[in-house]
Design a protein around this motif. Structure first.
Motif, PDB file in Angstrom:
ATOM      1  N   VAL A  26       0.869  -1.180   0.000  1.00  0.00           N
ATOM      2  CA  VAL A  26       0.000   0.000   0.000  1.00  0.00           C
ATOM      3  C   VAL A  26       0.902   1.225   0.000  1.00  0.00           C
ATOM      4  CG1 VAL A  26      -1.744   1.319   1.243  1.00  0.00           C
ATOM      5  CG2 VAL A  26      -1.872  -1.183   1.192  1.00  0.00           C
ATOM      6  N   LEU A  27       0.893   1.967  -1.095  1.00  0.00           N
ATOM      7  CA  LEU A  27       1.723   3.160  -1.232  1.00  0.00           C
ATOM      8  C   LEU A  27       0.941   4.367  -0.721  1.00  0.00           C
ATOM      9  CD1 LEU A  27       4.279   4.580  -2.236  1.00  0.00           C
ATOM     10  CD2 LEU A  27       3.214   4.709  -4.510  1.00  0.00           C
ATOM     11  N   PHE A  28       1.304   4.860   0.455  1.00  0.00           N
ATOM     12  CA  PHE A  28       0.646   6.033   1.022  1.00  0.00           C
ATOM     13  C   PHE A  28       1.143   7.291   0.306  1.00  0.00           C
ATOM     14  CE2 PHE A  28      -0.128   3.007   4.359  1.00  0.00           C
ATOM     15  CZ  PHE A  28      -1.308   3.425   4.970  1.00  0.00           C
ATOM     16  N   THR A  29       0.218   8.176   0.010  1.00  0.00           N
ATOM     17  CA  THR A  29       0.571   9.444  -0.642  1.00  0.00           C
ATOM     18  C   THR A  29      -0.095  10.582   0.132  1.00  0.00           C
ATOM     19  OG1 THR A  29      -1.259   9.111  -2.218  1.00  0.00           O
ATOM     20  CG2 THR A  29       0.948   8.401  -2.902  1.00  0.00           C
ATOM     21  N   ARG A  30      -1.345  10.879  -0.212  1.00  0.00           N
ATOM     22  CA  ARG A  30      -2.096  11.907   0.525  1.00  0.00           C
ATOM     23  C   ARG A  30      -3.249  11.250   1.285  1.00  0.00           C
ATOM     24  NH1 ARG A  30      -4.430  16.726  -1.250  1.00  0.00           N
ATOM     25  NH2 ARG A  30      -5.095  15.898  -3.267  1.00  0.00           N
ATOM     26  N   ASP A  31      -2.962  10.121   1.909  1.00  0.00           N
ATOM     27  CA  ASP A  31      -3.968   9.399   2.688  1.00  0.00           C
ATOM     28  C   ASP A  31      -3.316   8.830   3.951  1.00  0.00           C
ATOM     29  OD1 ASP A  31      -2.364   7.694   1.230  1.00  0.00           O
ATOM     30  OD2 ASP A  31      -3.928   6.188   0.927  1.00  0.00           O
ATOM     31  N   VAL A  77       7.737   5.198  -7.527  1.00  0.00           N
ATOM     32  CA  VAL A  77       7.400   4.053  -8.376  1.00  0.00           C
ATOM     33  C   VAL A  77       8.473   2.978  -8.261  1.00  0.00           C
ATOM     34  CG1 VAL A  77       7.060   3.294 -10.758  1.00  0.00           C
ATOM     35  CG2 VAL A  77       6.052   5.455  -9.964  1.00  0.00           C
ATOM     36  N   ALA A  78       9.722   3.372  -8.366  1.00  0.00           N
ATOM     37  CA  ALA A  78      10.817   2.400  -8.292  1.00  0.00           C
ATOM     38  C   ALA A  78      10.857   1.719  -6.931  1.00  0.00           C
ATOM     39  CB  ALA A  78      12.152   3.094  -8.578  1.00  0.00           C
ATOM     40  N   GLU A  79      10.653   2.483  -5.861  1.00  0.00           N
ATOM     41  CA  GLU A  79      10.715   1.902  -4.520  1.00  0.00           C
ATOM     42  C   GLU A  79       9.548   0.956  -4.260  1.00  0.00           C
ATOM     43  OE1 GLU A  79      13.233   2.063  -2.445  1.00  0.00           O
ATOM     44  OE2 GLU A  79      14.298   3.280  -3.924  1.00  0.00           O
ATOM     45  N   ALA A  80       8.373   1.312  -4.736  1.00  0.00           N
ATOM     46  CA  ALA A  80       7.217   0.429  -4.566  1.00  0.00           C
ATOM     47  C   ALA A  80       7.419  -0.876  -5.334  1.00  0.00           C
ATOM     48  CB  ALA A  80       5.944   1.133  -5.034  1.00  0.00           C
ATOM     49  N   ILE A  92       2.270  -4.337   3.184  1.00  0.00           N
ATOM     50  CA  ILE A  92       3.450  -3.481   3.368  1.00  0.00           C
ATOM     51  C   ILE A  92       3.022  -2.030   3.205  1.00  0.00           C
ATOM     52  CG2 ILE A  92       5.780  -2.949   2.593  1.00  0.00           C
ATOM     53  CD1 ILE A  92       5.897  -5.740   1.338  1.00  0.00           C
ATOM     54  N   PRO A  93       2.766  -1.310   4.300  1.00  0.00           N
ATOM     55  CA  PRO A  93       2.448   0.118   4.201  1.00  0.00           C
ATOM     56  C   PRO A  93       3.731   0.904   3.906  1.00  0.00           C
ATOM     57  CG  PRO A  93       1.639  -0.859   6.269  1.00  0.00           C
ATOM     58  CD  PRO A  93       2.651  -1.797   5.683  1.00  0.00           C
ATOM     59  N   ILE A 129      -0.157  -3.615  -5.857  1.00  0.00           N
ATOM     60  CA  ILE A 129       0.122  -2.338  -5.207  1.00  0.00           C
ATOM     61  C   ILE A 129      -1.170  -1.533  -5.221  1.00  0.00           C
ATOM     62  CG2 ILE A 129       1.416  -0.160  -5.316  1.00  0.00           C
ATOM     63  CD1 ILE A 129       3.631  -1.683  -6.795  1.00  0.00           C
ATOM     64  N   GLY A 130      -1.535  -0.988  -4.081  1.00  0.00           N
ATOM     65  CA  GLY A 130      -2.715  -0.130  -3.993  1.00  0.00           C
ATOM     66  C   GLY A 130      -2.328   1.256  -3.529  1.00  0.00           C
TER      67      GLY A 130
END
Length: 411
Positions: A6-11, A76-79, A31-32, A91-92
């Motif tokens: 789970v790629l946190f951005t503005r959440d 993107v690369a790290e996720a 994986i947060p 990936i979400g």
């Protein structure tokens, strides 16, 4: 073992987080992840606030048995790297509409397809998804607020989502370093929401009072980083229409940006004048609160001191830059973007265009007289005295010379 990143951005929250909720429901391990993108430069005050919000999120996730994984570099690369290392199948992340977010989403979707990795976007940055409402006459988005507001009120909202019961990480994953800061973020946002609910009924009468710190919610920075769900806030304040209209304005500009990605640098209104003056000295004086106009300087000093400015002061200072000085709204918006903790692309640039007369305002030639604005919304000079005390006597002199009588505005 099913694993999802789970790629946190503005959440940055665990309550009502659609991406996190879905991942924990279908996967054995989650994986947060938050990635600091080195290409994004912000002021120290914004960097500090983000760090505190991440610390709050990390605390919430640890309380659920998980952790927040911190990485630095290209999101993107790290996720993709974490997904490969831990054999994740997907990936979400939260869907967003800025050009930066759109590029990130497009790259993730393309790389996901190339690596046979499911990438899913979840609505949750707004109350109503940006593309959900379309005008009956055609077009990608509403250009006028009032019909959008009517339609927005009728749109069926999704159910609020509880935090997951548990977040289980893959074994052996290194969480990454997060600079030590006192916790903030979601826990503080939820506390602030509770305090605001005891005052929200008076919003319509008090929100324009410059010196009234309790007249507005001060929740905008938490909304910007997603520490507080906009849906939760809208539901909790549904009885207070004047305040809910402001949440609708926030959604309105998100759908404008989705339909007009050039909002940060191109005039939205066809035929809008674009012949701004070039005066670096005047711009610097405005930025630093040295114009000599008391309420303008007070607002600009509050901006740098707190990373916040009262919304009425934002309109006054923006109008002064564009209508009195004749300087480019893009320079002003960029300065706000650098300092404001709530500097959301859609709302910051949308509101600047509204004031400048290049945007969605149906009266593009309006201007705000700073002395009259101060007389209505800071009649006692309390706001000016706090942020520009040496200019309070000058303000009273300006009122006397212009025969403006300070009168508190009626709610």
């Amino acid at each position: 073992m099913r694993t999802i990143v789970v790629l946190f951005t503005r959440d940055l929250r665990v309550h009502d987080n659609p991406a996190l909720h879905a991942a924990c429901r279908v996967a054995d391990q989650v994986i947060p992840l938050f990635v600091h993108d080195g290409e994004i430069r912000v002021s120290p005050i914004r960097r500090d606030f983000l760090t505190r919000c991440l610390a709050g999120l990390r605390g919430s996730l640890r309380a659920l048995g998980g952790d927040l994984i911190i990485r630095y570099g290209d999101p993107v690369a790290e996720a993709l790297r974490l997904a490969a290392e831990h054999h994740a199948e997907g990936i979400g992340l939260a869907a967003d509409v800025s050009r930066y977010a759109a590029r990130r989403q497009a790259r993730l979707l393309a790389e996901g397809e190339r690596h046979r990795l499911a990438v899913r976007l979840f609505d949750g940055v707004t109350v109503v998804p940006p593309g959900a409402l379309r005008p009956s006459g055609g077009g990608s988005h509403y250009k006028v607020f009032t019909p959008y507001w009517r339609t927005w009120q009728e749109y069926p909202r999704r159910a609020e989502l509880p935090p997951p019961d548990r977040v289980t990480l893959p074994p052996g994953i290194e969480p990454g370093e997060l600079e030590a800061r006192p916790g903030d973020g979601e826990p503080a946002a939820l506390d602030a929401l509770e305090c605001w609910l005891s005052r929200v009924d008076g919003y319509g009468d008090t929100h324009d009072e410059l010196a009234n710190a309790g007249g507005t919610s001060r929740l905008s920075a938490y909304l910007h980083l997603g520490c507080l769900s906009p849906l939760v806030l809208a539901n909790a304040t549904a009885h207070a229409e004047p305040y809910v209209r402001q949440l609708c304005w926030r959604d309105f500009y998100q759908q404008v940006l989705a339909g007009f990605p050039g909002l940060p640098d191109k005039a939205y209104r066809p035929g809008a004048a674009d012949d701004w003056a070039d005066d670096p000295v005047a711009l610097a004086a405005w930025q630093e609160g040295r114009t000599g106009v008391p309420v303008v300087d007070a607002g600009m000093r509050q901006l740098q001191a707190e990373g916040f400015m009262h919304n009425r002061a934002r309109m006054i200072t923006a109008s002064y830059l564009t209508k009195q000085l004749g300087l480019d709204w893009r320079a002003g918006a960029a300065w706000f973007d650098r300092w404001l903790l709530d500097a959301d692309v859609a709302n910051n640039y949308g509101n600047w265009q509204w004031v400048a007369g290049t945007g969605n305002d149906s009266k593009p030639y309006r201007r705000f007289n700073p002395d009259r604005q101060a007389s209505r919304f800071d009649p006692d000079g309390t706001y000016i005295e706090r942020w520009a005390p040496e200019l309070l006597s000058a303000q009273r002199k300006r009122w006397a010379e212009s025969k403006i009588r300070p009168t508190r505005a009626a709610g």
